[in-house]
Design a protein around this motif. Structure first.
Motif, PDB file in Angstrom:
ATOM      1  N   TRP A 166     -70.696  73.393  37.132  1.00 24.40           N
ATOM      2  CA  TRP A 166     -72.061  73.814  37.059  1.00 24.40           C
ATOM      3  C   TRP A 166     -71.634  74.720  37.488  1.00 24.40           C
ATOM      4  CZ3 TRP A 166     -72.698  72.842  31.996  1.00 24.40           C
ATOM      5  CH2 TRP A 166     -72.885  71.742  31.306  1.00 24.40           C
ATOM      6  N   MET A 167     -72.044  76.383  36.905  1.00 24.09           N
ATOM      7  CA  MET A 167     -72.744  77.717  37.437  1.00 24.09           C
ATOM      8  C   MET A 167     -73.949  78.116  36.915  1.00 24.09           C
ATOM      9  SD  MET A 167     -69.577  78.336  39.242  1.00 24.09           S
ATOM     10  CE  MET A 167     -69.958  79.681  39.842  1.00 24.09           C
ATOM     11  N   ASP A 168     -74.290  76.809  36.655  1.00 23.01           N
ATOM     12  CA  ASP A 168     -76.180  78.102  35.944  1.00 23.01           C
ATOM     13  C   ASP A 168     -77.235  77.495  37.043  1.00 23.01           C
ATOM     14  OD1 ASP A 168     -76.225  75.557  36.158  1.00 23.01           O
ATOM     15  OD2 ASP A 168     -76.363  75.612  33.811  1.00 23.01           O
ATOM     16  N   GLY A 169     -77.268  76.953  38.151  1.00 21.28           N
ATOM     17  CA  GLY A 169     -77.932  76.634  38.964  1.00 21.28           C
ATOM     18  C   GLY A 169     -78.928  75.153  39.120  1.00 21.28           C
ATOM     19  N   ARG A 170     -78.277  74.740  38.003  1.00 20.52           N
ATOM     20  CA  ARG A 170     -79.321  73.626  38.073  1.00 20.52           C
ATOM     21  C   ARG A 170     -79.241  72.920  39.457  1.00 20.52           C
ATOM     22  NH1 ARG A 170     -76.365  71.004  33.813  1.00 20.52           N
ATOM     23  NH2 ARG A 170     -76.696  73.073  32.302  1.00 20.52           N
ATOM     24  N   PRO A 171     -79.656  72.025  39.812  1.00 16.94           N
ATOM     25  CA  PRO A 171     -80.420  70.542  40.737  1.00 16.94           C
ATOM     26  C   PRO A 171     -79.046  69.674  40.517  1.00 16.94           C
ATOM     27  CG  PRO A 171     -81.805  69.958  39.405  1.00 16.94           C
ATOM     28  CD  PRO A 171     -81.102  71.942  38.842  1.00 16.94           C
ATOM     29  N   HIS A 172     -78.546  68.526  41.757  1.00 22.62           N
ATOM     30  CA  HIS A 172     -77.667  68.231  41.871  1.00 22.62           C
ATOM     31  C   HIS A 172     -78.815  66.679  41.160  1.00 22.62           C
ATOM     32  CE1 HIS A 172     -73.524  68.210  42.856  1.00 22.62           C
ATOM     33  NE2 HIS A 172     -74.636  69.945  44.074  1.00 22.62           N
ATOM     34  N   PRO A 173     -78.080  65.701  40.545  1.00 26.11           N
ATOM     35  CA  PRO A 173     -78.901  64.448  40.235  1.00 26.11           C
ATOM     36  C   PRO A 173     -79.578  63.642  41.120  1.00 26.11           C
ATOM     37  CG  PRO A 173     -76.950  64.157  39.537  1.00 26.11           C
ATOM     38  CD  PRO A 173     -77.068  65.283  39.959  1.00 26.11           C
ATOM     39  N   SER A 174     -80.803  62.697  40.807  1.00 26.65           N
ATOM     40  CA  SER A 174     -80.779  61.986  41.613  1.00 26.65           C
ATOM     41  C   SER A 174     -80.095  60.828  42.194  1.00 26.65           C
ATOM     42  CB  SER A 174     -81.924  60.752  40.781  1.00 26.65           C
ATOM     43  OG  SER A 174     -82.363  59.375  41.111  1.00 26.65           O
ATOM     44  N   PRO A 175     -79.807  60.023  43.381  1.00 30.01           N
ATOM     45  CA  PRO A 175     -78.800  59.487  43.862  1.00 30.01           C
ATOM     46  C   PRO A 175     -78.714  58.204  43.254  1.00 30.01           C
ATOM     47  CG  PRO A 175     -80.914  59.699  45.590  1.00 30.01           C
ATOM     48  CD  PRO A 175     -80.896  60.676  44.201  1.00 30.01           C
ATOM     49  N   ASN A 176     -79.704  57.371  42.231  1.00 26.85           N
ATOM     50  CA  ASN A 176     -79.623  56.722  41.415  1.00 26.85           C
ATOM     51  C   ASN A 176     -78.851  57.197  40.128  1.00 26.85           C
ATOM     52  OD1 ASN A 176     -80.814  55.075  43.052  1.00 26.85           O
ATOM     53  ND2 ASN A 176     -82.866  55.506  42.591  1.00 26.85           N
ATOM     54  N   ALA A 177     -78.492  57.994  39.857  1.00 28.62           N
ATOM     55  CA  ALA A 177     -78.386  58.450  38.167  1.00 28.62           C
ATOM     56  C   ALA A 177     -76.344  58.296  38.589  1.00 28.62           C
ATOM     57  CB  ALA A 177     -77.878  60.074  38.707  1.00 28.62           C
ATOM     58  N   PRO A 178     -75.999  57.936  37.558  1.00 28.44           N
ATOM     59  CA  PRO A 178     -74.428  57.501  37.698  1.00 28.44           C
ATOM     60  C   PRO A 178     -73.354  58.438  38.202  1.00 28.44           C
ATOM     61  CG  PRO A 178     -74.955  57.496  35.163  1.00 28.44           C
ATOM     62  CD  PRO A 178     -75.976  58.642  35.952  1.00 28.44           C
ATOM     63  N   HIS A 179     -72.810  57.313  38.363  1.00 29.94           N
ATOM     64  CA  HIS A 179     -71.557  58.365  39.132  1.00 29.94           C
ATOM     65  C   HIS A 179     -70.478  57.802  38.194  1.00 29.94           C
ATOM     66  CE1 HIS A 179     -73.996  57.762  42.726  1.00 29.94           C
ATOM     67  NE2 HIS A 179     -72.972  58.234  43.138  1.00 29.94           N
ATOM     68  N   THR A 180     -69.243  59.212  39.062  1.00 24.24           N
ATOM     69  CA  THR A 180     -68.234  59.150  37.079  1.00 24.24           C
ATOM     70  C   THR A 180     -67.081  59.519  38.565  1.00 24.24           C
ATOM     71  OG1 THR A 180     -68.563  61.334  37.421  1.00 24.24           O
ATOM     72  CG2 THR A 180     -69.506  60.088  35.565  1.00 24.24           C
ATOM     73  N   PHE A 181     -65.842  59.418  37.697  1.00 22.02           N
ATOM     74  CA  PHE A 181     -64.782  59.923  38.303  1.00 22.02           C
ATOM     75  C   PHE A 181     -64.199  61.076  38.550  1.00 22.02           C
ATOM     76  CE2 PHE A 181     -63.073  55.256  36.667  1.00 22.02           C
ATOM     77  CZ  PHE A 181     -62.685  55.164  38.432  1.00 22.02           C
ATOM     78  N   PRO A 182     -64.984  62.457  37.923  1.00 24.31           N
ATOM     79  CA  PRO A 182     -64.905  63.417  38.022  1.00 24.31           C
ATOM     80  C   PRO A 182     -66.177  64.107  39.172  1.00 24.31           C
ATOM     81  CG  PRO A 182     -65.436  63.344  35.604  1.00 24.31           C
ATOM     82  CD  PRO A 182     -65.199  61.978  36.229  1.00 24.31           C
ATOM     83  N   GLY A 183     -67.203  63.657  39.075  1.00 23.32           N
ATOM     84  CA  GLY A 183     -68.502  63.340  40.302  1.00 23.32           C
ATOM     85  C   GLY A 183     -69.403  64.006  39.116  1.00 23.32           C
ATOM     86  N   PHE A 184     -70.220  65.164  40.300  1.00 22.78           N
ATOM     87  CA  PHE A 184     -71.117  66.305  39.078  1.00 22.78           C
ATOM     88  C   PHE A 184     -70.281  67.312  40.345  1.00 22.78           C
ATOM     89  CE2 PHE A 184     -74.801  68.591  39.104  1.00 22.78           C
ATOM     90  CZ  PHE A 184     -74.672  68.620  38.050  1.00 22.78           C
ATOM     91  N   SER A 185     -70.488  68.290  39.885  1.00 24.34           N
ATOM     92  CA  SER A 185     -69.963  69.779  40.437  1.00 24.34           C
ATOM     93  C   SER A 185     -70.771  70.789  40.629  1.00 24.34           C
ATOM     94  CB  SER A 185     -68.310  69.707  40.403  1.00 24.34           C
ATOM     95  OG  SER A 185     -67.906  68.816  41.055  1.00 24.34           O
ATOM     96  N   THR A 186     -71.708  71.570  41.337  1.00 27.01           N
ATOM     97  CA  THR A 186     -72.054  73.296  41.326  1.00 27.01           C
ATOM     98  C   THR A 186     -70.956  74.180  41.804  1.00 27.01           C
ATOM     99  OG1 THR A 186     -73.323  72.636  43.032  1.00 27.01           O
ATOM    100  CG2 THR A 186     -73.997  71.694  40.540  1.00 27.01           C
ATOM    101  N   GLY A 187     -71.067  74.889  41.642  1.00 25.58           N
ATOM    102  CA  GLY A 187     -70.751  75.893  42.039  1.00 25.58           C
ATOM    103  C   GLY A 187     -71.505  77.689  42.201  1.00 25.58           C
TER     104      GLY A 187
END
Length: 199
Positions: free
Chosen positions: A134-155
């Motif tokens: 994600w390149m739009d400045g969104r924050p990372h989710p809560s530590p309790n949010a689901p974890h996935t194989f690709p994860g959550f990425s911001t750039g």
């Protein structure tokens, strides 16, 4: 006589403006949001050959800061686990996509009105979920949010360097000899424009 002088002044003024615009265009560079990284990227398999093809030797944890629990998990690892039907598509996470033996494809999703890049998407194989950066400045989710194989990425761009931060990855092998990656891991990747092949 008056109209000739006015015409000369107008031509001189327009010439100055045109010269300034041409100078500006000649020295301008595209904004980083306009850099197009799209395409299919091939690995250089002569680099890190052992890591990319056969994998590191069992028990070789050189240079990896693992604790005793991680070491015990790595030593108990068996590649035969991958032969179990329920594990055949559950192997590598986001940390492996760019260092694996396969290339990857990169494409963007843009905001329809402005054309601004909202995200970059990366896929390393047909059987893997694409990874979204994600390149739009969104924050990372809560530590309790689901974890996935690709994860959550911001750039984000820092000068000419793209910095990507990934969290929320599932616990997966970090290397092909069973060294584990924690689900609390934070991965940072950096790519310089010249290195990435962009202008």
């Amino acid at each position: 006589v008056g109209s000739d002088a006015l015409q000369r002044d107008l031509v001189t003024h327009m010439t100055k403006i045109l010269t300034a615009l041409l100078a500006l265009l000649a020295t301008s560079t595209p904004a980083f949001a306009q850099v197009d990284l799209s395409g299919t990227w091939a690995t250089r398999n002569h680099e890190d050959w052992m890591e990319r093809w056969p994998g590191p030797d069992v028990g070789d944890f050189t240079g990896l800061p693992i604790n005793e629990n991680g070491r015990a998990r790595a030593l108990a690892y068996s590649a035969s686990l991958l032969s179990l039907p329920e594990r055949q598509c559950l192997y590598y996470g986001a940390s492996y996509t760019v260092i694996g033996p396969f290339g990857f494809r990169l494409w963007s999703e843009s905001e329809p009105v402005t054309g601004r890049v909202v995200s970059w998407n990366m896929s390393g194989a047909v059987d893997k979920t694409p990874r979204t950066i994600w390149m739009d400045g969104r924050p990372h989710p809560s530590p309790n949010a689901p974890h996935t194989f690709p994860g959550f990425s911001t750039g984000m761009w820092q000068g000419t360097t793209l910095v990507v931060t990934t969290t929320h990855m599932k616990a997966t092998p970090l290397r092909r000899n069973g060294v584990p990656l924690s689900d609390k891991a934070v991965m940072r990747e950096m790519g310089e424009l010249g290195f990435l092949g962009a202008p």
